[in-house]
Write a protein that holds these residues in place. Structure first.
Motif, PDB file in Angstrom:
ATOM      1  N   GLN A   1       2.589  11.091  -8.544  1.00 45.61           N
ATOM      2  CA  GLN A   1       1.896  11.467  -9.768  1.00 45.61           C
ATOM      3  C   GLN A   1       1.021  12.691  -9.573  1.00 45.61           C
ATOM      4  O   GLN A   1       0.738  13.418 -10.519  1.00 45.61           O
ATOM      5  CB  GLN A   1       1.032  10.294 -10.266  1.00 45.61           C
ATOM      6  CG  GLN A   1       1.865   9.208 -10.890  1.00 45.61           C
ATOM      7  CD  GLN A   1       1.190   8.570 -12.087  1.00 45.61           C
ATOM      8  OE1 GLN A   1      -0.010   8.696 -12.281  1.00 45.61           O
ATOM      9  NE2 GLN A   1       1.966   7.873 -12.896  1.00 45.61           N
TER      10      GLN A   1
ATOM     11  N   CYS B   1       0.830  -1.199   0.000  1.00 49.37           N
ATOM     12  CA  CYS B   1       0.000   0.000   0.000  1.00 49.37           C
ATOM     13  C   CYS B   1       0.864   1.248   0.000  1.00 49.37           C
ATOM     14  O   CYS B   1       0.577   2.221  -0.688  1.00 49.37           O
ATOM     15  CB  CYS B   1      -0.913  -0.033   1.228  1.00 49.37           C
ATOM     16  SG  CYS B   1      -1.951   1.408   1.363  1.00 49.37           S
TER      17      CYS B   1
ATOM     18  N   VAL C   1       2.185   1.854  -3.456  1.00 47.67           N
ATOM     19  CA  VAL C   1       1.162   2.349  -4.376  1.00 47.67           C
ATOM     20  C   VAL C   1       0.812   3.797  -4.047  1.00 47.67           C
ATOM     21  O   VAL C   1       0.720   4.650  -4.932  1.00 47.67           O
ATOM     22  CB  VAL C   1      -0.096   1.448  -4.305  1.00 47.67           C
ATOM     23  CG1 VAL C   1      -1.233   2.026  -5.110  1.00 47.67           C
ATOM     24  CG2 VAL C   1       0.235   0.050  -4.807  1.00 47.67           C
TER      25      VAL C   1
ATOM     26  N   SER D   1      -7.711   3.196   6.016  1.00 45.88           N
ATOM     27  CA  SER D   1      -7.790   1.820   6.463  1.00 45.88           C
ATOM     28  C   SER D   1      -8.583   1.006   5.479  1.00 45.88           C
ATOM     29  O   SER D   1      -9.414   1.526   4.742  1.00 45.88           O
ATOM     30  CB  SER D   1      -8.463   1.774   7.835  1.00 45.88           C
ATOM     31  OG  SER D   1      -8.653   0.441   8.242  1.00 45.88           O
ATOM     32  N   ALA D   2      -8.349  -0.277   5.541  1.00 46.01           N
ATOM     33  CA  ALA D   2      -9.177  -1.146   4.726  1.00 46.01           C
ATOM     34  C   ALA D   2     -10.490  -1.380   5.463  1.00 46.01           C
ATOM     35  O   ALA D   2     -11.438  -1.922   4.914  1.00 46.01           O
ATOM     36  CB  ALA D   2      -8.466  -2.482   4.497  1.00 46.01           C
TER      37      ALA D   2
ATOM     38  N   GLN E   1       3.482   6.259  -5.083  1.00 42.45           N
ATOM     39  CA  GLN E   1       3.486   6.505  -6.513  1.00 42.45           C
ATOM     40  C   GLN E   1       2.327   7.417  -6.905  1.00 42.45           C
ATOM     41  O   GLN E   1       2.469   8.299  -7.744  1.00 42.45           O
ATOM     42  CB  GLN E   1       3.410   5.169  -7.261  1.00 42.45           C
ATOM     43  CG  GLN E   1       3.521   5.274  -8.760  1.00 42.45           C
ATOM     44  CD  GLN E   1       4.920   5.658  -9.222  1.00 42.45           C
ATOM     45  OE1 GLN E   1       5.854   5.758  -8.438  1.00 42.45           O
ATOM     46  NE2 GLN E   1       5.067   5.882 -10.513  1.00 42.45           N
ATOM     47  N   MET E   2       1.229   7.187  -6.284  1.00 39.72           N
ATOM     48  CA  MET E   2       0.074   8.046  -6.585  1.00 39.72           C
ATOM     49  C   MET E   2       0.372   9.479  -6.204  1.00 39.72           C
ATOM     50  O   MET E   2       0.046  10.417  -6.928  1.00 39.72           O
ATOM     51  CB  MET E   2      -1.159   7.560  -5.814  1.00 39.72           C
ATOM     52  CG  MET E   2      -1.826   6.352  -6.419  1.00 39.72           C
ATOM     53  SD  MET E   2      -3.314   5.941  -5.469  1.00 39.72           S
ATOM     54  CE  MET E   2      -3.948   4.617  -6.476  1.00 39.72           C
TER      55      MET E   2
ATOM     56  N   LYS F   1      -9.308   1.976   2.049  1.00 35.69           N
ATOM     57  CA  LYS F   1      -8.451   1.317   1.059  1.00 35.69           C
ATOM     58  C   LYS F   1      -9.309   0.437   0.174  1.00 35.69           C
ATOM     59  O   LYS F   1     -10.246  -0.186   0.663  1.00 35.69           O
ATOM     60  CB  LYS F   1      -7.430   0.446   1.780  1.00 35.69           C
ATOM     61  CG  LYS F   1      -6.357   1.224   2.504  1.00 35.69           C
ATOM     62  CD  LYS F   1      -5.362   0.214   3.090  1.00 35.69           C
ATOM     63  CE  LYS F   1      -4.312   0.891   3.929  1.00 35.69           C
ATOM     64  NZ  LYS F   1      -3.422  -0.071   4.576  1.00 35.69           N
ATOM     65  N   PRO F   2      -8.954   0.285  -1.016  1.00 35.42           N
ATOM     66  CA  PRO F   2      -7.797   0.900  -1.668  1.00 35.42           C
ATOM     67  C   PRO F   2      -8.045   2.362  -1.991  1.00 35.42           C
ATOM     68  O   PRO F   2      -9.128   2.746  -2.416  1.00 35.42           O
ATOM     69  CB  PRO F   2      -7.677   0.087  -2.960  1.00 35.42           C
ATOM     70  CG  PRO F   2      -9.056  -0.384  -3.252  1.00 35.42           C
ATOM     71  CD  PRO F   2      -9.696  -0.588  -1.931  1.00 35.42           C
ATOM     72  N   VAL F   3      -7.037   3.106  -1.785  1.00 34.39           N
ATOM     73  CA  VAL F   3      -7.176   4.539  -2.007  1.00 34.39           C
ATOM     74  C   VAL F   3      -7.025   4.830  -3.493  1.00 34.39           C
ATOM     75  O   VAL F   3      -6.133   4.318  -4.146  1.00 34.39           O
ATOM     76  CB  VAL F   3      -6.095   5.302  -1.211  1.00 34.39           C
ATOM     77  CG1 VAL F   3      -6.200   6.788  -1.481  1.00 34.39           C
ATOM     78  CG2 VAL F   3      -6.260   5.021   0.270  1.00 34.39           C
ATOM     79  N   ARG F   4      -7.893   5.639  -3.939  1.00 32.24           N
ATOM     80  CA  ARG F   4      -7.839   5.947  -5.367  1.00 32.24           C
ATOM     81  C   ARG F   4      -7.146   7.274  -5.597  1.00 32.24           C
ATOM     82  O   ARG F   4      -7.110   8.154  -4.752  1.00 32.24           O
ATOM     83  CB  ARG F   4      -9.246   6.005  -5.938  1.00 32.24           C
ATOM     84  CG  ARG F   4      -9.952   4.647  -5.949  1.00 32.24           C
ATOM     85  CD  ARG F   4     -11.268   4.739  -6.689  1.00 32.24           C
ATOM     86  NE  ARG F   4     -12.060   5.864  -6.216  1.00 32.24           N
ATOM     87  CZ  ARG F   4     -12.782   5.845  -5.113  1.00 32.24           C
ATOM     88  NH1 ARG F   4     -12.824   4.752  -4.385  1.00 32.24           N
ATOM     89  NH2 ARG F   4     -13.466   6.906  -4.741  1.00 32.24           N
ATOM     90  N   MET F   5      -6.684   7.380  -6.760  1.00 35.98           N
ATOM     91  CA  MET F   5      -5.963   8.586  -7.121  1.00 35.98           C
ATOM     92  C   MET F   5      -6.817   9.832  -6.940  1.00 35.98           C
ATOM     93  O   MET F   5      -6.342  10.863  -6.482  1.00 35.98           O
ATOM     94  CB  MET F   5      -5.527   8.447  -8.582  1.00 35.98           C
ATOM     95  CG  MET F   5      -4.769   9.628  -9.076  1.00 35.98           C
ATOM     96  SD  MET F   5      -3.127   9.600  -8.403  1.00 35.98           S
ATOM     97  CE  MET F   5      -2.225   9.387  -9.893  1.00 35.98           C
ATOM     98  N   GLU F   6      -8.056   9.729  -7.291  1.00 33.39           N
ATOM     99  CA  GLU F   6      -8.923  10.905  -7.202  1.00 33.39           C
ATOM    100  C   GLU F   6      -8.983  11.409  -5.775  1.00 33.39           C
ATOM    101  O   GLU F   6      -9.045  12.610  -5.526  1.00 33.39           O
ATOM    102  CB  GLU F   6     -10.354  10.588  -7.657  1.00 33.39           C
ATOM    103  CG  GLU F   6     -10.463  10.001  -9.051  1.00 33.39           C
ATOM    104  CD  GLU F   6     -10.235   8.499  -9.053  1.00 33.39           C
ATOM    105  OE1 GLU F   6      -9.174   8.073  -9.530  1.00 33.39           O
ATOM    106  OE2 GLU F   6     -11.120   7.765  -8.566  1.00 33.39           O
TER     107      GLU F   6
END
Lengths: 676, 151
Positions: free
Chosen positions: A37, A27, A30, A95-96, A33-34, A117-122
């Protein structure tokens, strides 16, 4: 990176410094990286403790923190509280686990947001809003605290908004009027004197251990109900503004409140039922009843105190950890290193070490806050060894802080907490400090001191009405929170206080809320109902009120309520720190002291109870409604439902107000007037 | 070498993984994160995931033995694993995680054991499939070609 305000609107999010804390490497990778970005400057960390030390080393090094809830070394909620208390940075929980109660806990502890979670880019793209929001609310908070009367009068709508939701009509009105009265009485120096415009970025005040200790000493000396202006004068720190102190005071009050709340048995959701029961039966006292009555029986206070001290007086114990955590907190306090952690909670624990002996001294005897009385003797406050005071780390300090808090308003609160480092931003970390307190782990005495300091934004107002007595104890020592770290509401009662500091465990999701409403937390009563928001008088109200909201969750709120209690003083609301000297509580400032330490009638029963509440409230950090941090430390889990509860702002019924339910005549410091 | 053909195969393989529920939307999000600065991001994360999740599962297995009926503990482990799975889009694994947690909630030891076994199976399956996929991608072309697999 340039602060949000300074950066161009379009430029702001770029380069924003984000710290991600999660023990899950996948996590973390990821997310990083998000964030990259999104053009943020991302730093990852897999351990809470490491993250905390990174933050402490470089307070301005990060703009926002994203933290997982479940982590091995430290509960995410506790981290949340600590960060809120110490650094006043927006913290986003993740958290998940999407269970509503957990999410609620996060909010109560003062999380700005809660990502599943999962966390989205938005979702990540928008996190910059939290940073900006917090900064703005921080500014607003200063402005507000600086000119409470003005704001109060001139922005009735604002107040209404803040307080209305949390307090029932009766209480609200009385509270508001009290608040207004208080404002009037408020020193005109309270007005922003040279407070930069809200819009301009104030240099962030970093509340270092020393600074916090000074603060605590001053508060101890002046009483938790004091006004920031006086604290500022007493501290005599160049460059420190009243707003800084005000928000810090607010946070501190919240912290105390939260502590009180914890002791009151606010159990985090994770607490075992047994512990909850125990808590409830603190010292054999029925906190619920207390809350209902608005008074905190001496025994309760004593029990609370003992609890804080780590003594097992009554069953009131934070589920699970608190004992150990408390002690840990206490121990931590002793750490010489200038850990900033303001052991709000620590002081309590520290008792043993505490030179002040504030707590420890007090015999664990139940039924009284021994330490408090002893405190004055110790002279923790000012005169006392500065070193001790200054040792934030020292348990003493923390103890002192607590003691001070507990003691009459005159006790020096300042002693315990080391001054927080003054950050240029000038935003006293109201919420942050609170957060720190709850965390038992690292809370060094300094931290506790912090609690007493409760966010400056709190403004002297009695923010913690509830805390009257026990609050002091609690306020400073959000040990409970520590134990539960995330649970107790600690933090924040829901976020800020009583529910705030997240750390907490309060079982009830709405920690803060529960406090207020359910009256679980007698302490919580604080003001949460009042307005948990950060606004000091109604501080609890804070959600939006920036500084107030921050963690202190509520404590502030109490003040307005207290007025009633205090009988003569419009302000009473102290977080509960003030305790009527005569009052049972002894140490804690619950006393019926009006906001600024003016003792109001002898042991006003209501006040006592209120102090607890207020502290609880304060501690809880209210969710960051978007303004500043929620005091909910909780930090925090705030017990104050109102405050911390996200809905606080809108729903008039915020727990705070409702919980109180009690007679409207009583200022309802604790928020008892609200429905319980 | 017919790169385009290989790429098509890779794309088709990936589609299959989605269709069969091995992967979900989150995987696409992860893929989107891959760029020139991190050309092998997806594979790196996947490798990291499998390593970490294998460790978690092993810890969980030990915990099942060492702490019998300690559902809270087991659940905590699984919570973490679930978070990992969801971060990468390992859909079927996540389903098994949920089933395990349900069993914990019900206090069903047998159910937990069973879920864990299924989870291990899914883990192995997914790993194998993704390894094939990445291998194909590598063969399909240089990093540039693999950056945005056709879906």
């Amino acid at each position: 990176m340039a602060p949000p305000e300074e950066a161009g609107g379009g430029e702001f999010p770029v380069g924003m410094k984000v710290l991600v804390v999660d023990d899950d490497p996948t996590c973390l990778a990821v997310l990083k990286q998000m964030l990259v970005q999104c053009r943020y400057d991302a730093t990852t960390c897999s351990q809470s403790t490491r993250a905390l030390s990174m933050l402490r080393e470089n307070r301005r090094g990060f703009d926002v923190i994203i933290s997982d809830v479940h982590m091995p070394d430290m509960d995410g909620f506790r981290l949340l509280e600590l960060v809120g208390l110490e650094m006043d940075l927006p913290v986003i929980m993740m958290s998940a686990d999407s269970r509503t109660d957990i999410v609620m806990k996060g909010i109560k502890h003062g999380a700005c947001d809660y990502l599943i979670k999962p966390v989205r880019m938005e979702e990540l793209k928008n996190i910059w809003q939290h940073v900006v929001r917090k900064k703005f609310s921080g500014n607003k908070e200063h402005e507000h605290s600086g000119s409470l009367d003005d704001t109060d009068r001139n922005r009735p709508a604002n107040n209404d908004n803040e307080y209305a939701s949390s307090i029932n009509d009766g209480a609200d009105d009385s509270w508001k009027s009290q608040k207004k009265k208080r404002d009037k009485e408020e020193d005109d120096s309270e007005l922003e004197s040279g407070d930069p415009s809200n819009s301009s970025k104030k240099p962030r005040v970093v509340w270092s251990v020393e600074l916090h200790q000074q603060f605590v000493n001053a508060v101890n000396h002046l009483g938790i109900d004091t006004v920031p202006k006086k604290i500022l004068e007493l501290m005599n720190v160049p460059g420190l503004t009243r707003e800084n102190v005000a928000s810090h005071l607010q946070k501190f009050r919240l912290y105390l409140k939260r502590i009180a709340q914890h002791h009151a048995g606010i159990t985090n959701p994770y607490c075992t039922p047994a512990s909850s029961a125990q808590v409830a039966s603190l010292g054999g006292l029925d906190f619920q009843a207390l809350a209902a009555s608005g008074q905190i029986p001496p025994q309760a206070l004593a029990a609370l105190q003992d609890e804080l001290l780590g003594r097992t007086t009554t069953s009131m114990v934070l589920p699970g950890r608190d004992q150990s955590s408390l002690r840990l907190a206490a121990v931590k306090g002793n750490k010489p290193q200038g850990e900033r952690e303001i052991a709000f909670g620590q002081p309590i624990f520290k008792c043993q070490n505490n030179s002040y002996g504030a707590f420890p001294q007090s015999s664990p005897t139940v039924g009284r806050l021994p330490s408090f009385s002893a405190w004055p003797n110790n002279k923790l406050g000012m005169a006392d060894s500065t070193s001790t005071l200054g040792n934030v780390n020292n348990s003493q300090n923390s103890n002192i802080v607590l003691h001070e808090l507990q003691q009459q308003p005159d006790t020096m609160l300042s002693g315990t907490l080391h001054a927080l480092d003054v950050k240029p931003s000038g935003i006293a970390m109201p919420s942050q400090s609170l957060n720190t307190f709850p965390a038992s782990e690292g809370l060094s005495p300094n931290q506790s001191g912090f609690l007493t300091t409760i966010p400056p934004s709190m403004k002297p107002e009695p923010a913690l009405p509830n805390s009257q007595q026990s609050n002091n104890l609690l306020g400073g020592i959000d040990l409970i929170n520590q134990a539960s770290t995330s649970q107790p509401f600690s933090n924040s009662h829901g976020g800020n206080l009583p529910g705030l500091m997240n750390h907490n465990s309060n079982v009830m999701p709405s920690q803060g809320i529960s406090n207020f409403q359910t009256g679980n937390i007698p302490y919580l009563v604080n003001n949460s109902s009042i307005g948990v928001g950060s606004k000091p008088p109604g501080v609890l109200k804070t959600e939006s009120t920036d500084s107030l909201n921050q963690s202190f969750g509520y404590i502030c709120g109490s003040s307005p309520m207290d007025s009633g209690l205090l009988s003569s003083q419009p302000r009473n609301a102290q977080f509960g720190f003030l305790q009527s000297p005569n009052d049972v509580t002894g140490g804690w400032s619950l006393q019926n002291v009006d906001n600024y330490r003016n003792t109001i009638g002898p042991s006003h029963p209501v006040s006592s109870s209120s102090s607890f509440q207020s502290s609880n409230v304060a501690l809880g950090k209210l969710p960051d409604q978007g303004r500043g941090k929620n005091l909910g430390f909780v930090g925090k889990g705030t017990c104050i439902p109102n405050r911390f509860a996200v809905d606080e702002v809108e729903s008039p019924t915020n727990s705070l107000s409702h919980s109180i339910g009690s007679s409207g005549d009583i200022p309802d410091i604790f928020g008892f007037s609200g429905q319980m | 070498m017919d790169y385009s053909n290989l790429r098509r195969q890779a794309a088709s393989m990936k589609r299959g993984l989605f269709d069969q529920g091995y992967l979900d939307e989150q995987f696409r999000q992860v893929e989107d994160l891959q760029d020139e600065a991190s050309p092998n991001f997806v594979e790196e994360v996947v490798v990291l995931f499998f390593k970490d999740s294998a460790k978690l599962m092993s810890n969980l297995e030990q915990a099942l033995e060492k702490y019998p009926r300690d559902f809270n503990r087991w659940d905590a482990y699984m919570q973490q694993l679930k978070g990992s799975c969801s971060s990468i889009g390992a859909s079927r694994m996540k389903i098994e995680c949920l089933s395990f947690r349900d069993n914990c909630g019900q206090g069903n030891v047998e159910g937990c054991m069973g879920s864990l076994q299924k989870l291990k199976r899914e883990h192995a399956l997914l790993r194998q499939k993704l390894e094939s996929y990445f291998q194909l991608l590598r063969q399909a072309g240089p990093a540039g070609a693999a950056t945005r697999p056709v879906m």
